[in-house]
Design an enzyme around this catalytic site. Structure first.
Site, PDB file in Angstrom:
ATOM      1  N   SER A 138     -36.237  16.021 -38.175  1.00 33.49           N
ATOM      2  CA  SER A 138     -36.198  15.194 -39.384  1.00 33.49           C
ATOM      3  C   SER A 138     -36.070  13.700 -39.118  1.00 33.49           C
ATOM      4  O   SER A 138     -36.607  12.881 -39.853  1.00 33.49           O
ATOM      5  CB  SER A 138     -35.048  15.651 -40.284  1.00 33.49           C
ATOM      6  OG  SER A 138     -33.834  15.620 -39.570  1.00 33.49           O
ATOM      7  N   LYS A 156     -35.459  10.952 -27.040  1.00 32.59           N
ATOM      8  CA  LYS A 156     -35.465  11.177 -28.485  1.00 32.59           C
ATOM      9  C   LYS A 156     -35.837   9.849 -29.139  1.00 32.59           C
ATOM     10  O   LYS A 156     -35.101   8.867 -29.038  1.00 32.59           O
ATOM     11  CB  LYS A 156     -34.096  11.682 -28.959  1.00 32.59           C
ATOM     12  CG  LYS A 156     -34.110  12.088 -30.418  1.00 32.59           C
ATOM     13  CD  LYS A 156     -33.041  13.132 -30.751  1.00 32.59           C
ATOM     14  CE  LYS A 156     -31.680  12.534 -30.932  1.00 32.59           C
ATOM     15  NZ  LYS A 156     -30.736  13.446 -31.587  1.00 32.59           N
ATOM     16  N   MET A 243     -32.037  10.746 -22.170  1.00 28.53           N
ATOM     17  CA  MET A 243     -31.111  11.681 -21.517  1.00 28.53           C
ATOM     18  C   MET A 243     -31.818  12.393 -20.377  1.00 28.53           C
ATOM     19  O   MET A 243     -33.044  12.529 -20.391  1.00 28.53           O
ATOM     20  CB  MET A 243     -30.638  12.748 -22.521  1.00 28.53           C
ATOM     21  CG  MET A 243     -29.963  12.209 -23.751  1.00 28.53           C
ATOM     22  SD  MET A 243     -29.754  13.522 -25.011  1.00 28.53           S
ATOM     23  CE  MET A 243     -31.430  13.652 -25.630  1.00 28.53           C
ATOM     24  N   VAL A 246     -32.749  18.685 -19.511  1.00 26.72           N
ATOM     25  CA  VAL A 246     -31.994  19.890 -19.147  1.00 26.72           C
ATOM     26  C   VAL A 246     -32.832  21.110 -19.520  1.00 26.72           C
ATOM     27  O   VAL A 246     -33.372  21.184 -20.623  1.00 26.72           O
ATOM     28  CB  VAL A 246     -30.633  19.938 -19.884  1.00 26.72           C
ATOM     29  CG1 VAL A 246     -29.820  21.132 -19.413  1.00 26.72           C
ATOM     30  CG2 VAL A 246     -29.853  18.659 -19.640  1.00 26.72           C
ATOM     31  N   ASP A 286     -24.137  20.406 -36.723  1.00 31.87           N
ATOM     32  CA  ASP A 286     -25.498  20.842 -37.045  1.00 31.87           C
ATOM     33  C   ASP A 286     -25.745  22.233 -36.445  1.00 31.87           C
ATOM     34  O   ASP A 286     -25.732  22.389 -35.228  1.00 31.87           O
ATOM     35  CB  ASP A 286     -26.506  19.838 -36.480  1.00 31.87           C
ATOM     36  CG  ASP A 286     -27.931  20.149 -36.921  1.00 31.87           C
ATOM     37  OD1 ASP A 286     -28.165  21.240 -37.484  1.00 31.87           O
ATOM     38  OD2 ASP A 286     -28.813  19.309 -36.699  1.00 31.87           O
ATOM     39  N   ASN A 291     -30.578  23.245 -31.146  1.00 31.66           N
ATOM     40  CA  ASN A 291     -29.585  22.409 -30.458  1.00 31.66           C
ATOM     41  C   ASN A 291     -28.938  23.120 -29.272  1.00 31.66           C
ATOM     42  O   ASN A 291     -28.140  22.521 -28.550  1.00 31.66           O
ATOM     43  CB  ASN A 291     -28.487  21.975 -31.432  1.00 31.66           C
ATOM     44  CG  ASN A 291     -29.014  21.052 -32.514  1.00 31.66           C
ATOM     45  OD1 ASN A 291     -30.059  20.427 -32.334  1.00 31.66           O
ATOM     46  ND2 ASN A 291     -28.327  20.970 -33.634  1.00 31.66           N
ATOM     47  N   ASP A 305     -27.816  18.373 -28.740  1.00 33.90           N
ATOM     48  CA  ASP A 305     -27.895  17.365 -29.804  1.00 33.90           C
ATOM     49  C   ASP A 305     -26.513  17.079 -30.374  1.00 33.90           C
ATOM     50  O   ASP A 305     -25.815  17.989 -30.795  1.00 33.90           O
ATOM     51  CB  ASP A 305     -28.827  17.890 -30.912  1.00 33.90           C
ATOM     52  CG  ASP A 305     -29.207  16.804 -31.892  1.00 33.90           C
ATOM     53  OD1 ASP A 305     -28.286  16.195 -32.472  1.00 33.90           O
ATOM     54  OD2 ASP A 305     -30.410  16.567 -32.101  1.00 33.90           O
TER      55      ASP A 305
END
Length: 439
Positions: A138, A156, A243, A246, A286, A291, A305
């Protein structure tokens, strides 16, 4: 994957976003008129709610919010997060589909954003950069890249103009839902929407999220069961979060793994949630499955996240400790006192309504109360809670908007329950919670 149809430019101006929502309201209204005429012709006098919640109208709302992304999409998620208590089930189901289905922005718009953040020569920092995102949600989309010194990163990248459109988006969507009758008139969601704005402004600040990632890395430094990315400070800006990449597998893709693997994932998720609430008083709220990942080789839960991280005051954490303890030992006066401490019953509410809310809490704490291994795959608990909450909200004098801290925490707990049900996990939640029981 590079088909142009897969991309959708993010409208960044306030007027262009408002125009899209306005055209949506018009199309929903015209759809209602057409459907009404059709039903009247067959001798059926339809209710307004029947006309609004036709599959076509529901799809229109979802598609438009997904196209706008940002707060418009996010407020749909927020309104759908409280176990179906605020909205009709058809709309709740629709809005819940918005979790991670945004279309990526076109490469030209992406490149413009990167030039604004890093300068026109930004590509010189990378030996490889994937222009098609590995995830689009979003507020931003995630790209994989390799730096000149060989480090693999997940970047991100925020959609342009999203941070400036939050307040107007939330107001516009609330107006749309009110006009269309999709929110029952007796519900006052103004406090929730104000809270949504605050939360979304925090989520749109990637420097703040970077701090939360570092804080969680510190808090979990001695707990080897969890794996978190590291922050690249040089490349991180307010609108780009850089980041370390991962690995692992998305948790909802592990439904065919052995029972022990699925159980372990849920054990780790609940252990972490209890630590977040009662020890850290810092909760990633969230519940989006995207996530979390799981590394099958190392048996670690990967946490990705932290945008929706929320600080909880001591009295709220203590209130939930008392509430859950009271539920486990069936001490309803203690539960009632805990609910008041958390902030429930701040508005006048009938005694029967208090009792109904207690019953709802007892149902929601069922896995904690159960002695032994709780079988989420065989349980219909989530449906029962949704139905009970929906009935409670529709009774005159029963409903009032829960405190924001409670809504965000219930969102997290509900998300874990849904994940546990999807993985058909069998876990002793009571045993995990025992060390947090109060006298």
């Amino acid at each position: 994957m590079n088909d142009k149809k897969q991309y959708s430019k993010v409208p960044s101006g306030r007027l262009s976003r408002l125009a899209k929502l306005g055209s949506l309201a018009t199309r929903v209204a015209s759809g209602m008129v057409a459907e009404g005429a059709k039903q009247l012709a067959t001798g059926h006098r339809p209710k307004v709610s029947e006309l609004i919640l036709t599959p076509t109208n529901v799809k229109r709302v979802a598609d438009q919010l997904a196209d706008l992304r940002g707060a418009a999409m996010k407020v749909g998620q927020l309104l759908s997060m409280d176990g179906g208590e605020l909205l009709p089930p058809e709309l709740t189901e629709l809005l819940s589909r918005l979790q991670a289905n945004a279309k990526p922005m076109p490469i030209s718009q992406l490149n413009h954003s990167l030039e604004q953040q890093w300068g026109s020569d930004w590509q010189q920092q990378f030996s490889q950069f994937s222009f098609y995102p590995i995830a689009a949600a979003s507020i931003g989309q995630v790209h994989k890249a390799t730096t000149q010194d060989g480090r693999q990163l997940a970047l991100k990248i925020q959609y342009p103009g999203i941070n400036k459109s939050i307040d107007s988006d939330v107001n516009n969507v609330a107006t749309l839902l009110n006009i269309s009758g999709l929110i029952p008139k007796q519900l006052d969601v103004s406090e929730l929407l104000d809270e949504a704005k605050k939360q979304l402004h925090a989520e749109a600040d990637y420097l703040l999220e970077a701090q939360y990632v570092k804080q969680y890395r510190q808090l979990l430094a001695t707990d080897t069961r969890y794996l978190l990315p590291d922050i690249d400070d040089d490349l991180t800006t307010k609108h780009i979060l850089a980041m370390t990449f991962v690995g692992g597998i998305d948790v909802d893709k592990l439904v065919h793994q052995p029972q022990t693997v699925r159980d372990h994932i849920i054990e780790l998720a609940f252990s972490l949630m209890f630590r977040e609430v009662f020890e850290f008083r810092l909760v990633q709220t969230d519940p989006n499955f995207a996530n979390y990942r799981y590394d099958i080789e190392t048996k670690k839960l990967v946490l990705l996240d932290f945008g929706a991280t929320r600080v909880y005051p001591q009295y709220i954490a203590d209130g939930y400790q008392q509430l859950m303890t009271g539920a486990v030992i069936d001490d309803q006066p203690r539960m009632l006192a805990a609910l008041k401490q958390i902030g429930f019953f701040s508005q006048p509410i009938e005694p029967q309504a208090q009792q109904a809310l207690l019953e709802l809490c007892l149902q929601a704490c069922e896995p904690l109360r159960y002695q032994g291994v709780y079988d989420f795959g065989q349980s219909d608990m989530v449906g029962r809670i949704r139905d009970a909450g929906s009935q409670l909200s529709m009774k005159q004098g029963y409903w009032h908007t829960p405190p924001a801290d409670a809504i965000f925490l219930h969102r997290k707990l509900g998300g874990l329950y849904l994940l546990a049900a999807k993985l058909k996990a069998q876990v002793d939640i009571n045993k995990i919670f025992l060390s947090y029981m109060t006298e």
